[in-house]
Design a protein around this motif. Structure first.
Motif, PDB file in Angstrom:
ATOM      1  N   ARG A 181     -17.048  -0.577   4.700  1.00  0.00           N
ATOM      2  CA  ARG A 181     -15.980  -1.553   4.455  1.00  0.00           C
ATOM      3  C   ARG A 181     -15.216  -1.227   3.178  1.00  0.00           C
ATOM      4  NH1 ARG A 181     -20.105  -5.276   5.930  1.00  0.00           N
ATOM      5  NH2 ARG A 181     -20.420  -5.834   3.741  1.00  0.00           N
ATOM      6  N   GLU A 182     -15.939  -0.871   2.131  1.00  0.00           N
ATOM      7  CA  GLU A 182     -15.280  -0.565   0.865  1.00  0.00           C
ATOM      8  C   GLU A 182     -14.374   0.666   0.987  1.00  0.00           C
ATOM      9  OE1 GLU A 182     -15.050  -2.081  -1.985  1.00  0.00           O
ATOM     10  OE2 GLU A 182     -16.446  -3.721  -1.584  1.00  0.00           O
ATOM     11  N   VAL A 183     -14.887   1.714   1.602  1.00  0.00           N
ATOM     12  CA  VAL A 183     -14.097   2.941   1.737  1.00  0.00           C
ATOM     13  C   VAL A 183     -12.873   2.687   2.610  1.00  0.00           C
ATOM     14  CG1 VAL A 183     -14.105   5.292   2.656  1.00  0.00           C
ATOM     15  CG2 VAL A 183     -16.065   4.458   1.343  1.00  0.00           C
ATOM     16  N   ARG A 184     -13.079   1.970   3.706  1.00  0.00           N
ATOM     17  CA  ARG A 184     -11.945   1.709   4.613  1.00  0.00           C
ATOM     18  C   ARG A 184     -10.862   0.883   3.929  1.00  0.00           C
ATOM     19  NH1 ARG A 184      -8.080   1.453   6.910  1.00  0.00           N
ATOM     20  NH2 ARG A 184      -7.623   1.168   9.140  1.00  0.00           N
ATOM     21  N   SER A 185     -11.259  -0.003   3.011  1.00  0.00           N
ATOM     22  CA  SER A 185     -10.276  -0.853   2.335  1.00  0.00           C
ATOM     23  C   SER A 185      -9.339  -0.053   1.435  1.00  0.00           C
ATOM     24  CB  SER A 185     -10.991  -1.921   1.508  1.00  0.00           C
ATOM     25  OG  SER A 185     -11.589  -1.351   0.340  1.00  0.00           O
ATOM     26  N   LEU A 186      -9.739   1.152   1.061  1.00  0.00           N
ATOM     27  CA  LEU A 186      -8.927   1.980   0.174  1.00  0.00           C
ATOM     28  C   LEU A 186      -7.936   2.853   0.925  1.00  0.00           C
ATOM     29  CD1 LEU A 186     -11.826   3.227  -2.140  1.00  0.00           C
ATOM     30  CD2 LEU A 186     -10.181   1.411  -2.656  1.00  0.00           C
ATOM     31  N   MET A 187      -8.080   2.945   2.229  1.00  0.00           N
ATOM     32  CA  MET A 187      -7.289   3.888   3.018  1.00  0.00           C
ATOM     33  C   MET A 187      -6.028   3.215   3.573  1.00  0.00           C
ATOM     34  SD  MET A 187     -10.446   5.779   5.028  1.00  0.00           S
ATOM     35  CE  MET A 187      -9.377   7.036   5.739  1.00  0.00           C
ATOM     36  N   PHE A 188      -4.928   3.983   3.586  1.00  0.00           N
ATOM     37  CA  PHE A 188      -3.648   3.527   4.127  1.00  0.00           C
ATOM     38  C   PHE A 188      -3.133   2.296   3.376  1.00  0.00           C
ATOM     39  CE2 PHE A 188      -6.211   5.413   7.518  1.00  0.00           C
ATOM     40  CZ  PHE A 188      -5.419   6.511   7.840  1.00  0.00           C
ATOM     41  N   LEU A 239     -12.563   3.645  13.839  1.00  0.00           N
ATOM     42  CA  LEU A 239     -11.559   3.841  14.892  1.00  0.00           C
ATOM     43  C   LEU A 239     -10.204   3.268  14.501  1.00  0.00           C
ATOM     44  CD1 LEU A 239     -13.701   3.032  18.071  1.00  0.00           C
ATOM     45  CD2 LEU A 239     -13.157   5.274  17.108  1.00  0.00           C
ATOM     46  N   SER A 240     -10.191   2.228  13.678  1.00  0.00           N
ATOM     47  CA  SER A 240      -8.920   1.619  13.294  1.00  0.00           C
ATOM     48  C   SER A 240      -8.077   2.514  12.394  1.00  0.00           C
ATOM     49  CB  SER A 240      -9.160   0.271  12.608  1.00  0.00           C
ATOM     50  OG  SER A 240      -9.852   0.447  11.379  1.00  0.00           O
ATOM     51  N   THR A 241      -8.630   3.604  11.898  1.00  0.00           N
ATOM     52  CA  THR A 241      -7.818   4.549  11.121  1.00  0.00           C
ATOM     53  C   THR A 241      -6.747   5.201  11.987  1.00  0.00           C
ATOM     54  OG1 THR A 241      -9.392   6.363  11.514  1.00  0.00           O
ATOM     55  CG2 THR A 241      -9.705   5.050   9.524  1.00  0.00           C
ATOM     56  N   LEU A 242      -6.860   5.058  13.303  1.00  0.00           N
ATOM     57  CA  LEU A 242      -5.848   5.606  14.199  1.00  0.00           C
ATOM     58  C   LEU A 242      -4.593   4.743  14.263  1.00  0.00           C
ATOM     59  CD1 LEU A 242      -8.099   6.692  17.222  1.00  0.00           C
ATOM     60  CD2 LEU A 242      -7.090   8.164  15.471  1.00  0.00           C
ATOM     61  N   ASN A 243      -4.607   3.587  13.656  1.00  0.00           N
ATOM     62  CA  ASN A 243      -3.495   2.637  13.814  1.00  0.00           C
ATOM     63  C   ASN A 243      -2.357   2.852  12.836  1.00  0.00           C
ATOM     64  OD1 ASN A 243      -4.872   1.339  15.891  1.00  0.00           O
ATOM     65  ND2 ASN A 243      -5.860  -0.121  14.498  1.00  0.00           N
ATOM     66  N   HIS A 244      -2.398   3.935  12.062  1.00  0.00           N
ATOM     67  CA  HIS A 244      -1.384   4.112  11.018  1.00  0.00           C
ATOM     68  C   HIS A 244      -0.526   5.340  11.273  1.00  0.00           C
ATOM     69  CE1 HIS A 244      -3.237   0.885   8.722  1.00  0.00           C
ATOM     70  NE2 HIS A 244      -4.400   1.429   9.012  1.00  0.00           N
TER      71      HIS A 244
END
Length: 415
Positions: A181-188, A239-244
């Motif tokens: 969660r922490e790492v994903r919050s920093l992306m995009f 998987l949600s990293t594909l949404n950008h």
């Protein structure tokens, strides 16, 4: 107080680590005084603090740390494991905040002692309190340090180092989910100057850091922890990293005045149509997004049967674009069928959960030549039609089969 042991205005409970201060979740009075906290942090003897925490408890021990003239009482009991574990978590957060906002305040020997499984490790990191870790690193903590503390320069290197440290420490399943969660919050995510200042430049993690965190951290963590109850949360984050593909999240304003050297980016990737002179940058961003898609698709193509089932269950919740959802399904199905499980088609048909109707999703499957996904949708349609009266069965199935017959498997994209 910086460790979050204060009661009162920011939600702390007397005698318990917690609250919303610098040692809680960011902000609060201590957050506003981040520079002061950082200066004090660099002057304290944290080794002595750790030794006093982990040594056998003694009566009046806290007093003796302040006043050496106070006589030490006889040992009474070993240290409280929960107290040690929770305090270690809140110290870890304090360390991360200071390291990101003011790295010069962290002595080299302290930074070395933060790593686990070393003879000189500062605290027994293997005994971190799991519940406290989840509460503290809740998916907003690291970003709050970047956004809410007055930073004078680009913190990218420190942010990546903190993520790597947390990856070393987060060996338990629940801790791994918190780290994802922490790492994903920093992306995009992009940050811009506060209100009243022109947003002429921005800050965001570099494109190379994005791909490193995705391929070197998120993917390995999800693979390693694929048999536990937080898997669906971690998969959605991945998987949600594909949404950008076309846009990042809208730029957020920083909460205070950051130094000009903090804002290193000319504009948010895909946030606006690039001018002609920015075409090289636009090409770079396009190449970056292709790398992101490649990492995620490759992950889906090499999953276990159990992980594939979980992807079937939640991918439609995580991925918004039909083309990319089809590609993920197709590669995960290829991996799943490769295990040659009994009744594999039935298990896949019972697991794929769509956010839209099957008929509507069949069109992009045919368009992108996803033969395996079409076969599963046909099985789902057959099962649904079997519950219809005979008079409606033929009409329902025939229209579905007619559209599926337009598939040209020889043109598949997943060669």
């Amino acid at each position: 107080g910086a460790l979050g042991w204060q009661p009162g205005e920011d939600g702390g409970v007397p005698g318990q680590p917690g609250g919303k201060g610098w040692g809680g979740v960011g902000g609060g009075r201590a957050g506003r005084d981040a520079r002061v906290v950082s200066v004090i942090f660099g002057q304290l003897d944290w080794r002595r603090f750790a030794d006093s925490l982990t040594a056998p408890a003694r009566q009046q021990q806290q007093a003796s740390l302040i006043d050496d003239s106070v006589a030490a009482a006889p040992p009474v009991e070993p240290p409280n494991p929960q107290l040690v574990g929770r305090t270690a978590v809140f110290f870890l957060k304090l360390y991360c905040g200071v390291y990101i906002s003011s790295p010069k305040s962290v002595p080299d020997e302290l930074a070395d002692a933060m790593h686990p499984r070393r003879p000189d490790e500062l605290l027994p990191w293997a005994r971190l309190d799991l519940r406290a870790f989840q509460e503290v690193f809740d998916g907003s903590t690291l970003l709050s340090f970047i956004r809410d503390c007055p930073l004078e320069s680009d913190p990218t290197r420190e942010v990546v180092n903190v993520c790597m440290l947390l990856q070393e420490l987060a060996q338990e399943h629940s801790m791994a989910a918190a780290l994802v969660r922490e790492v994903r919050s920093l992306m995009f995510v992009a940050l811009q100057p506060p209100a009243g200042q022109p947003a002429v430049r921005y800050w965001h993690l570099g494109l190379s850091e994005h791909t490193a965190l995705l391929g070197g951290m998120l993917v390995p963590i999800v693979r390693r922890h694929s048999h536990e109850r937080y898997l669906s949360q971690m998969l959605i984050s991945l998987l949600s990293t594909l949404n950008h593909r076309h846009a990042w999240q809208p730029a957020e304003q920083v909460a205070r005045t950051h130094g000009a050297a903090f804002f290193t980016a000319r504009y948010v990737p895909f946030g606006a149509k690039p001018r002609s002179e920015d075409e090289p940058e636009a090409a770079k961003f396009k190449e970056f997004q292709e790398k992101v898609e490649g990492v995620v698709i490759q992950f889906a193509a090499n999953v276990s049967a159990e992980l594939a089932i979980e992807i079937f269950n939640i991918a439609a919740q995580a991925i918004s674009e039909s083309e990319l959802l089809v590609r993920v399904y197709e590669e995960a199905l290829r991996a799943f069928f490769g295990n040659e499980l009994p009744n594999a088609l039935g298990k896949a048909a019972g697991s794929i959960q769509l956010e839209t109707d099957r008929y509507g999703f069949l069109e992009p499957c045919v368009t992108f030549h996803a033969a395996l996904t079409v076969r599963v949708l046909l099985e789902q349609e057959r099962r649904a039609a079997d519950r219809l009266p005979p008079s409606a069965w033929l009409e329902s199935v025939s229209s579905f089969v007619e559209q599926a017959a337009a598939l040209s498997p020889e043109g598949q994209r997943h060669e």
